[in-house]
Structures are given as structure tokens and as C-alpha cells.
Design a protein around this motif. Structure first.
Motif, PDB file in Angstrom:
ATOM      1  N   GLU A 513      -2.867  18.720 -20.079  1.00 19.60           N
ATOM      2  CA  GLU A 513      -3.319  19.995 -19.514  1.00 19.60           C
ATOM      3  C   GLU A 513      -3.053  21.089 -20.552  1.00 19.60           C
ATOM      4  N   LEU A 514      -4.114  21.762 -20.962  1.00 20.51           N
ATOM      5  CA  LEU A 514      -3.949  22.841 -21.941  1.00 20.51           C
ATOM      6  C   LEU A 514      -3.704  24.169 -21.265  1.00 20.51           C
ATOM      7  N   GLY A 515      -4.205  24.282 -20.030  1.00 14.97           N
ATOM      8  CA  GLY A 515      -4.032  25.553 -19.343  1.00 14.97           C
ATOM      9  C   GLY A 515      -4.561  25.491 -17.940  1.00 14.97           C
ATOM     10  N   SER A 516      -4.151  26.477 -17.147  1.00 11.82           N
ATOM     11  CA  SER A 516      -4.714  26.533 -15.806  1.00 11.82           C
ATOM     12  C   SER A 516      -4.889  27.974 -15.374  1.00 11.82           C
ATOM     13  N   GLY A 517      -5.750  28.130 -14.413  1.00 15.66           N
ATOM     14  CA  GLY A 517      -6.039  29.472 -13.940  1.00 15.66           C
ATOM     15  C   GLY A 517      -6.719  29.418 -12.601  1.00 15.66           C
ATOM     16  N   SER A 518      -7.125  30.584 -12.136  1.00 16.30           N
ATOM     17  CA  SER A 518      -7.767  30.628 -10.827  1.00 16.30           C
ATOM     18  C   SER A 518      -8.484  31.945 -10.619  1.00 16.30           C
ATOM     19  N   ILE A 519      -9.370  31.932  -9.627  1.00 25.35           N
ATOM     20  CA  ILE A 519      -9.889  33.178  -9.082  1.00 25.35           C
ATOM     21  C   ILE A 519      -8.813  33.613  -8.094  1.00 25.35           C
ATOM     22  N   ARG A 520      -8.464  34.904  -8.121  1.00 25.99           N
ATOM     23  CA  ARG A 520      -7.306  35.361  -7.343  1.00 25.99           C
ATOM     24  C   ARG A 520      -7.716  35.885  -5.968  1.00 25.99           C
ATOM     25  N   ILE A 521      -6.703  36.037  -5.165  1.00 22.81           N
ATOM     26  CA  ILE A 521      -6.901  36.728  -3.896  1.00 22.81           C
ATOM     27  C   ILE A 521      -6.935  38.218  -4.223  1.00 22.81           C
ATOM     28  N   HIS A 522      -7.972  38.920  -3.763  1.00 23.47           N
ATOM     29  CA  HIS A 522      -7.980  40.363  -4.054  1.00 23.47           C
ATOM     30  C   HIS A 522      -7.852  41.191  -2.780  1.00 23.47           C
ATOM     31  N   ARG A 523      -7.742  40.484  -1.622  1.00 20.27           N
ATOM     32  CA  ARG A 523      -7.611  41.231  -0.361  1.00 20.27           C
ATOM     33  C   ARG A 523      -6.186  41.120   0.145  1.00 20.27           C
ATOM     34  N   GLN A 524      -5.650  42.251   0.553  1.00 18.93           N
ATOM     35  CA  GLN A 524      -4.270  42.278   1.015  1.00 18.93           C
ATOM     36  C   GLN A 524      -4.081  41.369   2.232  1.00 18.93           C
ATOM     37  N   ASP A 525      -5.064  41.377   3.164  1.00 13.94           N
ATOM     38  CA  ASP A 525      -4.890  40.580   4.389  1.00 13.94           C
ATOM     39  C   ASP A 525      -4.842  39.082   4.051  1.00 13.94           C
ATOM     40  N   VAL A 526      -5.690  38.658   3.103  1.00 11.34           N
ATOM     41  CA  VAL A 526      -5.703  37.225   2.741  1.00 11.34           C
ATOM     42  C   VAL A 526      -4.395  36.873   2.019  1.00 11.34           C
ATOM     43  N   GLN A 527      -3.936  37.779   1.136  1.00 11.00           N
ATOM     44  CA  GLN A 527      -2.689  37.509   0.409  1.00 11.00           C
ATOM     45  C   GLN A 527      -1.515  37.379   1.390  1.00 11.00           C
ATOM     46  N   PHE A 531       0.878  34.036   1.972  1.00 10.17           N
ATOM     47  CA  PHE A 531       2.340  34.026   1.947  1.00 10.17           C
ATOM     48  C   PHE A 531       2.865  33.416   3.255  1.00 10.17           C
ATOM     49  N   ARG A 532       2.270  33.839   4.368  1.00  6.30           N
ATOM     50  CA  ARG A 532       2.700  33.307   5.672  1.00  6.30           C
ATOM     51  C   ARG A 532       2.500  31.790   5.715  1.00  6.30           C
ATOM     52  N   SER A 533       1.327  31.352   5.229  1.00  4.47           N
ATOM     53  CA  SER A 533       1.026  29.918   5.326  1.00  4.47           C
ATOM     54  C   SER A 533       1.936  29.111   4.413  1.00  4.47           C
ATOM     55  N   LEU A 534       2.591  29.768   3.463  1.00  7.29           N
ATOM     56  CA  LEU A 534       3.544  29.059   2.600  1.00  7.29           C
ATOM     57  C   LEU A 534       4.947  29.128   3.187  1.00  7.29           C
ATOM     58  N   GLY A 535       5.014  29.597   4.411  1.00 10.20           N
ATOM     59  CA  GLY A 535       6.305  29.607   5.093  1.00 10.20           C
ATOM     60  C   GLY A 535       7.143  30.834   4.759  1.00 10.20           C
ATOM     61  N   MET A 536       6.504  31.881   4.186  1.00  8.01           N
ATOM     62  CA  MET A 536       7.252  33.089   3.841  1.00  8.01           C
ATOM     63  C   MET A 536       7.034  34.107   4.956  1.00  8.01           C
ATOM     64  N   SER A 537       8.123  34.615   5.516  1.00  9.42           N
ATOM     65  CA  SER A 537       7.955  35.593   6.599  1.00  9.42           C
ATOM     66  C   SER A 537       7.418  36.889   6.004  1.00  9.42           C
ATOM     67  N   ASP A 538       6.841  37.730   6.897  1.00  7.64           N
ATOM     68  CA  ASP A 538       6.289  38.998   6.393  1.00  7.64           C
ATOM     69  C   ASP A 538       7.366  39.828   5.709  1.00  7.64           C
ATOM     70  N   SER A 539       8.591  39.791   6.270  1.00  4.64           N
ATOM     71  CA  SER A 539       9.620  40.647   5.668  1.00  4.64           C
ATOM     72  C   SER A 539      10.059  40.078   4.317  1.00  4.64           C
ATOM     73  N   GLU A 540      10.100  38.742   4.228  1.00  2.00           N
ATOM     74  CA  GLU A 540      10.442  38.136   2.926  1.00  2.00           C
ATOM     75  C   GLU A 540       9.357  38.450   1.884  1.00  2.00           C
ATOM     76  N   ALA A 541       8.089  38.371   2.320  1.00  2.00           N
ATOM     77  CA  ALA A 541       6.982  38.667   1.403  1.00  2.00           C
ATOM     78  C   ALA A 541       7.071  40.116   0.945  1.00  2.00           C
TER      79      ALA A 541
END
Ligand code: ASP
Length: 618
Positions: A513-527, A531-541
Motif C-alpha cells: 500500500e503506497l497510500g490511502s485517502g477518501s472523500i470526506r464527510i462535509h456535513r456536520q450531521d453526518v459527521q 462518531f455515534r456509530s463508532l460508539g463515541m457519545s456526543d459529549s465525547e465527540a
């Protein structure tokens, strides 16, 4: 010994650049004594600088110079005044670029002496790497190392020039910052003025480059240092360099074209012409065809034989129904005797342990009338792949090694929650055997041409990875990666995380693997949702990424990017086998800098000022 002063003496040129048509020129050269040969009346000094070596002859007739040449030793720093002359007939050295000439010295200045070095920079291969790293300044004098760093500089410059011409701005981001989630541990820097607070060194400029897009810079790049505290392997360094970039309003294709463009420029700087576009495949295709997300396409792909093994044949051969049967060819592995073949097959069976996989002995099937048609169908399919791979009409014959892997009765469909484990296991076997027979098939050998470099883009990675230890879903790339719009719309972020695809991509070269990347999340609600779906509470995020979530709310353009390891690219272009060959001052596998001797304990005063106490001392 009395040393000479440089005074106002200036070089007229470099040692390695002298050629036959310089004969007759007066020159002043400066450099190190690479080797010294004393032929009595004549002393030969091989004088070395960054560009190469020139032979200097000091005749006893020039008394003072000869006396000095007599005291000169390897690695002394000298200046030579003299003239260039062609070497006598038969005395040329065709192995040296300057082998047709020599410099006849009129005057020799001893500018500095040198202790006898622990190894000679004149040698090609120095066995003990620890000594090389401790005396790195001597190691770096070696021609090979000088070549590697000249190459590195050229490659980096070619990349910079390309990106600047494409409208990218080079912008620096801080080293002293806060944690950036790239999956490794942080290096921390204690703050003196804020007792008990620490900066983190960036694992990547990820959040900053996204913020630069929010700031309207449109196209950013940086040849950026990244710091990751992880267990080191041969091809890892705790600090390394990425070609990091970010683009506003991108499609994946725009990112791919930029990377293909700068890689082509980088390879051109190393004398290799690439022909983009590179192959593109999805993650699922990579797993299905190569059993790995970083396919090595210098070898034929795996072939799915699942449908060839009909239910009846499976029953007869005691093969589990409905699970994949995969085969592959290691081309030109050479004729192997039937005893050697049997022992290889039993070695492979042994390596499978009790996972349920087995090897189908296709050679043996051929001798049994009931299975001969199956064997020839397998041969046909594998030959087809071999022809696709090699582009010629060759069929599978006895010179090629055929491997077919089948699941025994009772083999589990999933292993560690991974339904693709069979493809991955067979893919790993393909690579192991390819390595084992590398001397035979020679497919990994460098020819110095574009043929040596098989690039691929792998797209549509899974968004999440199941972490069995913590029993949670982790981000497979990093948590700023955008999921596929379709998967968001279908509600899979909550209903079926394992099926969510990410707009993430890797660039792969020859199975690395030489590198990796992505198209990012640009909307606050999706971001926030990710975070929530990764098990991070809103206050932790909010606690960790509040500043970023807030920034996202002020008009964030769609954006995306990628980062590629510069060290690795240069390593490959230099034909080196370790990153340490292309990093000037690298760390050992234990993260130690042997030259400066770091890390070291701080002084008591430093600890006091930093409000720190060390409780464990090694
Ligand atoms: N920051 C990422 C990494 O270091 C690359 C990227 O997504 O641009 O892998």
C-alpha cells in the motif's frame, strides 16, 4: 601533522564529472580520500565527493605534494590542484565514469585528518547495520547513500513542481497539536506553561487539511512529517513523510488523476516512464481475485472454481457444499518431481492446520477416469487466467505449479466474523508460494522498466471493521471518511454496519500500500452520526473534536484527498529493501536513534519545569 588552510582556494568542479574531453584542463578538486595506493614514486589517491570519484596521481617529482600524499589516509579531507590527463592506453577503468582520465597533482592540501573509521565508506556493503547507524555520517558518504538522497531530493522536487502546476498550495500545519485519529498511539509533548497538559505530535495533518478546505484554499499539499507510536516493523518508522493533499469539490477520479500525474512525474525523475491510468478495482474484487486488499499483480490472479465443483463432485470428493473453491498458478515454478510435489502439498496442508481447508491434488485427479474431466476443466480455467496475465497463448503445463484449495466437510463459512476468510487465506498462500519460487519465475526481478511497477487503485473499502477485542465497530480508514451515499440513504449506518461501503481508496504498488485517502464527510450531521456509530457519545465527540464539528457548520465544501508515503516511494525507486536506506537519520526497530542516542532521560530540572515525575526507570 600540520594541516593546510583552505584560504581563498575554490573548486573548479566536481570529481565525478570529469571526462576525457577535460584532458588538458587545470582543475582544483576537493573531497575525501576514498583509497590510497602507494606505488613508491607514484601515489594514487582516489578522491571522492558527492558526484563520484576521480583518480589523482601524485608524483614524487612534486616533492611537497608527494610528502603530503604519503601521510594522507582514507577519509582525510584534501584539496588537489593539478591538470587532467587521459590515462595511458590499457589503464582506463571502464567501471568508473571518470575511468578514462586522471588528475596529475601539482599541489596537495591536507585540509583535515580523520581517525581510522569503523568501516570504510569506500565499501559497497557493510554488514553491521547498528554500526552504520551509529556512524551515520560515514555511512551517508557511501556512493549508494549519496545516490539515494539525490534521488529522494529529485523525486520530492518533481512532485512539488507537478502539484504546484496543478494549482496546489503548499501549506504547513503544526507539529505541536492535539491527537489525530489514525489508529496509532500519539507521541506527547509536555507543556511547561500548562502543567499537566500535553500536545500531541500529528499522526497526519488530516484535520488541518480538511480545515484548510473549509478555509477556501481549494487545493492543498504538503510533504509532511507524521509521527506514530506503534510497534515497528521492517518497513515502518516512528516518524515518516507523507505526500499529503486535499482537494475541494473532488470526485474520486480527480484525486486519482492528480496522484497518477505526480507519480508519473516522480518516476520520470528516476528515469522510469509510467503509463497511467492505473488499474481500478473494488475492495470486493480485490479480495475475490487476489485474496487481499493490496493485490500483487506481478502474478496471475486467483481463479474461482466454485461452480466447477458440482454438488455431485463435492459429495464424491468430500468437499463442503456452497463454499468457495479457489485455484491459482505460480507460473514457471519449474518441473517438480512427484515426491517433491507431494511433500509441498502436505506442507501446505500442514500450514492450514485445522481451519478446514485442504488441497485438491489435480495431478492425481487426472489419473482417475471419473475426475479427469474435472481436472481438465480446472486446467482450462487456470490457463485462461495465465493467458490473460502473460498476454500470450501459453496453457498450463507441467512447468507451472497449480494449487487448488477446497473446503473440507464442516469448514466454517465465517472465521472470526469474517465471511471472506477463505479468499484471504488462499491469497496469503498465493503470496507465500510466489515468494518461495521467486528464483524460478523471476517475476519479482527488476528490469528497470515500467513493467516492474504494477499499480492499482482499490476502491469501495468497507466503512467499518469489527474489533473482536473491544467488541465494537471501528472506522476502517479514519472517522472523517464519507460512507457511500446509497448506504447512508438505505439506513445501513445503523441497521447493517458490516455492509456499509466507504468512499475510501488505496493506491497499491506490487502488493504494497503506497497510500490511502477518501472523500470526506462535509456535513456536520453526518459527521456526528458517524462518531455515534463508532460508539463515541456526543459529549465525547464534542470533547475530542468539538472544534472540528463546529468548523463543519460554517460552510464546508465537499472535499477529499489522499496521502502517500514518500519514504516508501523513494525506497522502491532506489531498489532498496528498507526505509532506513532512504531516511537520512532513521530509527532502529526499537525506535532508537543510535547516532544521537535518543531517547534519553530528561534532567531533574527539565522534569521539575515540566511538572513531571518519572515513576518507572528502565
Ligand atoms: N490521513 C490519511 C492517512 O494518513 C490519509 C488521508 O485520508 O488523506 O492515512
Amino acid at each position: 601533522m600540520t594541516l593546510d588552510f583552505l584560504g581563498s582556494l575554490q573548486r573548479t568542479g566536481m570529481c565525478g564529472e570529469l571526462r576525457a574531453d577535460d584532458a588538458g584542463r587545470n582543475v582544483v578538486l576537493m573531497g575525501w580520500v576514498n583509497r590510497r595506493r602507494d606505488h613508491g614514486g607514484l601515489i594514487f589517491l582516489d578522491l571522492r565527493d558527492r558526484t563520484g570519484i576521480a583518480q589523482v596521481v601524485v608524483d614524487e617529482k612534486v616533492g611537497a605534494a608527494h610528502d603530503k600524499a604519503d601521510t594522507a589516509r582514507p577519509e582525510y579531507v584534501v584539496a588537489v590542484k593539478g591538470h587532467v590527463r587521459r590515462r595511458g592506453a590499457g589503464l582506463e577503468n571502464p567501471n568508473m565514469p571518470t575511468g578514462e582520465i586522471e588528475v596529475v597533482a601539482d599541489e596537495l592540501l591536507l585540509l583535515n585528518e580523520a581517525k581510522t573509521p569503523p568501516f570504510s565508506p569506500a565499501e559497497d556493503a557493510i554488514g553491521n547495520e547498528e554500526v552504520r547507524l551509529k556512524y551515520r555520517y560515514l555511512d551517508l558518504r557511501r556512493v549508494e547513500m549519496q545516490h539515494n538522497f539525490a534521488l529522494r531530493s529529485r523525486v520530492a522536487m518533481a512532485i512539488r513542481n507537478y502539484l504546484v502546476a496543478e494549482g496546489f498550495l503548499e501549506i504547513e500545519t503544526p507539529f505541536m497539536t492535539r491527537s489525530t485519529p489514525e489508529g496509532a498511539r500519539d507521541y506527547l509533548v509536555p507543556s511547561r506553561v500548562h502543567p499537566g497538559h500535553f500536545y500531541a505530535l500529528p499522526q497526519s495533518p488530516q484535520i488541518f487539511k480538511q480545515i484548510l478546505m473549509i478555509s477556501g484554499f481549494d487545493r492543498y499539499f504538503q510533504i509532511a512529517r507524521c509521527f506514530r507510536d506503534e510497534d515497528l516493523r521492517a518497513d515502518r518508522q516512528p516518524e515518516f513523510t507523507q505526500i499529503d493533499l486535499e482537494i475541494s469539490f473532488p470526485t474520486q477520479e480527480i484525486v486519482f488523476a492528480v496522484v497518477e500525474g505526480f507519480l508519473t512525474a516522480a518516476f520520470t525523475a528516476a528515469g522510469i516512464a509510467l503509463k497511467p491510468p492505473f488499474v481500478r478495482m473494488t475492495y470486493d474484487e480485490a479480495i475475490k481475485n487476489y485474496g487481499i486488499d493490496k493485490p500483487d499483480m506481478r502474478l496471475p490472479a486467483m481463479v474461482t472454481l466454485t461452480d466447477v465443483l458440482t454438488p455431485e463432485l463435492r459429495t464424491a470428493l468430500k468437499i463442503e457444499q456452497a463454499l468457495p473453491v479457489l485455484g491459482f498458478v505460480i507460473p514457471d515454478a519449474g518441473e517438480i518431481s512427484s515426491t517433491a510435489r507431494k511433500s509441498l502439498l502436505s506442507e501446505i496442508r500442514g500450514s492450514f492446520g485445522d481451519c478446514g481447508l485442504d488441497i485438491l491434488d489435480v495431478q492425481r485427479l487426472k489419473t482417475n477416469e471419473a475426475f479427469a474431466p474435472l481436472a481438465s476443466r480446472i486446467d482450462d480455467l487456470l490457463s485462461e487466467e495465465l493467458r490473460r496475465f502473460s498476454g500470450d497463448t501459453e496453457a498450463v503445463d507441467t512447468g507451472h505449479l497449480i494449487i487448488v484449495v477446497t473446503p473440507k466437510l464442516g469448514t466454517p463459512a465465517s472465521w472470526n466474523y469474517d465471511p471472506q476468510w477463505i479468499w484471504k487465506r488462499v491469497g496469503a498462500l498465493r503470496l507465500e508460494l510466489a515468494k518461495k519460487f521467486a528464483d524460478k519465475h523471476k517475476l519479482f526481478e527488476q528490469t528497470g522498466t515500467e513493467r516492474d511497477y504494477k499499480f492499482a487503485w482499490v476502491t469501495d473499502f468497507p466503512m467499518y471493521e469489527w474489533n473482536e477485542e473491544t467488541r465494537t465497530w471501528d472506522a476502517a480508514h479514519h472517522p472523517f471518511t464519507s460512507p457511500h451515499e446509497d448506504d447512508i440513504k438505505a439506513g445501513r449506518l445503523t441497521s447493517d454496519k458490516g455492509a456499509v461501503r466507504a468512499l475510501a481508496y488505496d493506491i497499491v504498488l506490487n502488493g504494497t500500500e503506497l497510500g490511502s485517502g477518501s472523500i470526506r464527510i462535509h456535513r456536520q450531521d453526518v459527521q456526528a452520526e458517524i462518531f455515534r456509530s463508532l460508539g463515541m457519545s456526543d459529549s465525547e465527540a464534542r470533547e475530542r473534536f468539538g472544534f472540528f464539528l463546529e468548523a463543519l457548520e460554517y460552510g464546508t465544501p465537499p472535499h477529499g484527498g489522499i496521502a502517500l508515503g514518500l519514504d516508501r516511494i523513494v525506497m522502491i525507486l532506489a531498489g532498496a529493501t528498507s526505509l532506513r536506506e532512504v531516511i537520512a537519520f532513521p530509527k532502529t526497530a526499537k525506535a532508537i536513534d543510535l547516532m544521537v542516542d535518543a531517547p534519553t532521560p530528561p534532567t531533574e530540572q527539565q522534569l521539575r519545569e515540566l511538572h513531571l515525575r518519572v515513576t518507572a526507570k528502565s
